[in-house]
Design an enzyme around this catalytic site. Sequence first.
Site, mmCIF file in Angstrom:
data_model
loop_
_atom_site.group_PDB
_atom_site.id
_atom_site.type_symbol
_atom_site.label_atom_id
_atom_site.label_comp_id
_atom_site.label_asym_id
_atom_site.label_seq_id
_atom_site.Cartn_x
_atom_site.Cartn_y
_atom_site.Cartn_z
ATOM 1 N N ARG A 35 0.677 -1.168 0.111
ATOM 2 C CA ARG A 35 -0.146 0.100 -0.113
ATOM 3 C C ARG A 35 0.761 1.110 0.070
ATOM 4 O O ARG A 35 0.452 2.141 -0.665
ATOM 5 C CB ARG A 35 -1.024 -0.090 1.132
ATOM 6 N N LYS A 197 -20.674 -17.269 -0.391
ATOM 7 C CA LYS A 197 -22.410 -17.153 -0.190
ATOM 8 C C LYS A 197 -22.574 -16.140 -1.287
ATOM 9 O O LYS A 197 -22.305 -15.224 -1.880
ATOM 10 C CB LYS A 197 -22.473 -16.141 1.170
ATOM 11 N N GLY A 353 -11.189 -9.392 -1.748
ATOM 12 C CA GLY A 353 -9.920 -9.918 -0.952
ATOM 13 C C GLY A 353 -9.345 -11.104 -1.369
ATOM 14 O O GLY A 353 -8.182 -11.305 -1.506
ATOM 15 N N GLY A 376 -14.064 -3.655 -0.274
ATOM 16 C CA GLY A 376 -15.505 -3.205 -0.033
ATOM 17 C C GLY A 376 -15.758 -2.001 -0.961
ATOM 18 O O GLY A 376 -16.732 -1.928 -1.596
HETATM 19 P P1 AMP Z 1 -16.125 -14.567 -0.428
HETATM 20 O O1 AMP Z 1 -15.373 -14.151 0.825
HETATM 21 O O2 AMP Z 1 -17.534 -14.613 -0.327
HETATM 22 O O3 AMP Z 1 -15.484 -14.132 -1.527
HETATM 23 O O4 AMP Z 1 -15.702 -16.172 -0.053
HETATM 24 C C1 AMP Z 1 -14.318 -16.725 -0.173
HETATM 25 C C2 AMP Z 1 -14.208 -18.035 0.507
HETATM 26 O O5 AMP Z 1 -15.332 -18.870 -0.315
HETATM 27 C C3 AMP Z 1 -12.800 -18.495 0.384
HETATM 28 O O6 AMP Z 1 -12.426 -18.800 1.748
HETATM 29 C C4 AMP Z 1 -13.306 -20.085 -0.344
HETATM 30 O O7 AMP Z 1 -12.497 -21.067 0.669
HETATM 31 C C5 AMP Z 1 -14.696 -20.272 0.128
HETATM 32 N N1 AMP Z 1 -15.272 -21.130 -0.868
HETATM 33 C C6 AMP Z 1 -15.340 -21.210 -2.285
HETATM 34 N N2 AMP Z 1 -15.835 -22.368 -2.364
HETATM 35 C C7 AMP Z 1 -16.478 -23.048 -1.603
HETATM 36 C C8 AMP Z 1 -17.127 -24.068 -1.200
HETATM 37 N N3 AMP Z 1 -17.291 -24.925 -2.461
HETATM 38 N N4 AMP Z 1 -17.595 -24.466 -0.276
HETATM 39 C C9 AMP Z 1 -17.220 -23.986 1.158
HETATM 40 N N5 AMP Z 1 -16.399 -22.543 0.960
HETATM 41 C C10 AMP Z 1 -16.065 -22.340 -0.519
#
Ligand code: AMP
Length: 395
Positions: A35, A197, A353, A376
């Site tokens: 940064r 999610k 991230g 964000g």
């Molecule tokens: P996000 O912060 O929503 O972008 O999610 C990132 C996280 O999603 C990472 O830490 C991944 O380990 C998790 N992730 C990706 N694919 C899967 C999956 N099939 N089942 C559970 N977690 C997942």
Amino acid sequence: MKTLSDFDFKNKKAIIRVDFNVPLDENFKVTDTTRIEAAKPTIDAILAQGGSVILMSHLGRPKGVEEKYSLKHILSTTSEILGVPVQFVSNCIGEEASSAASNLKSGEVLLLENLRFHAEEEAGDVAFAKELASLGDIYVNDAFGTAHRAHASTTIIAQFFSKEKCFGLLLSKEIESLNKVLKNSQKPVTAVLGGSKVSSKITVIENILDKVDHMIIGGGMTFTFVKALGGKIGNSICEDDKQELALEILRLAKEKGVEIHIPVDVVAANAFSNDAETQIVAVDKIPDGWQGLDAGPKSLENFKKVIMDSKTILWNGPLGVFEMENFANGTITLGNFIADSTANGAFSLVGGGDSVAAVKQFGLEDKVSYVSTGGGAMLEMLEGKVLPGIAAILD
Ligand code: AMP
């Protein structure tokens, strides 16, 4: 959009909001200088014109004055990176700051103490912002990571500069790159959305359905869609209350002519562990007790074609649990497809991230067009929001 090139900084004091919220180890040594290095071009350009620079930033989330969050810890690293001695004041406002600022000569740099030692910073306090503003002649915002916050130093301060305000080089590059995806994009445009999610990405999905031709949905989100479509997902991660929403997204995509691509096969595991047993199965026939943790080979073959045919690619979120070696293949392979497509002339933007971490971990940083620095802030721009820190400069 006003940038550095709209001003002559000779004999002017630029007050720059930077993002020096860097990680420190237990001895208060900076462990990742990205940064600080990212802000260097803006600082260098102003100094080269004969201006002087006042740097303001936050560090961590202090509650009042907390020694461990003092920006004095980063002083020597900042001096080293900038190649000039950096002066420091132990309060970002008040007598000490104003006298140091007024004594600042052309070519000199002053770093102010952590803005968040004052609650007024995050509260967006007008009087506090006015005091900060009084230190400089021209306000420069170069902190994309906080541009979605209406804090005193990121937004409110701008009202005290009628014309003398602009984006720094880093922030202009971020805006320009996002606009290349959201506004002036070359078609076909593909968005790859992964991660855990649906709920955290839903507003992004809804907003970018209007801007893309293809959307690849991967990662944990996949299973909410597959279950909603009647598939068997075993123990895979799923948000049951978002199934309706998933169907609605598919319906909307059809209406808007957006092709949605969901994995057809997955690497399934019998536990959420790198040491679990694995097998490749169809995404909608995952056996009981098993869970999908990465995209399978057929899915990757399908995604390859979409990515290689794209002229603009946005990537946010991993295709699997890439933190575990045995489930990182999908994310690595996808990253390589994006790198290859970029080499063929596509514009690729990676942000958020976890995808940024993946790109760095797998050495793809220099093979994509742009890696966004603000998680964000980038998500909010993708959601179609006008960021207060950006609006304040445009005013
Ligand atoms: P996000 O912060 O929503 O972008 O999610 C990132 C996280 O999603 C990472 O830490 C991944 O380990 C998790 N992730 C990706 N694919 C899967 C999956 N099939 N089942 C559970 N977690 C997942």
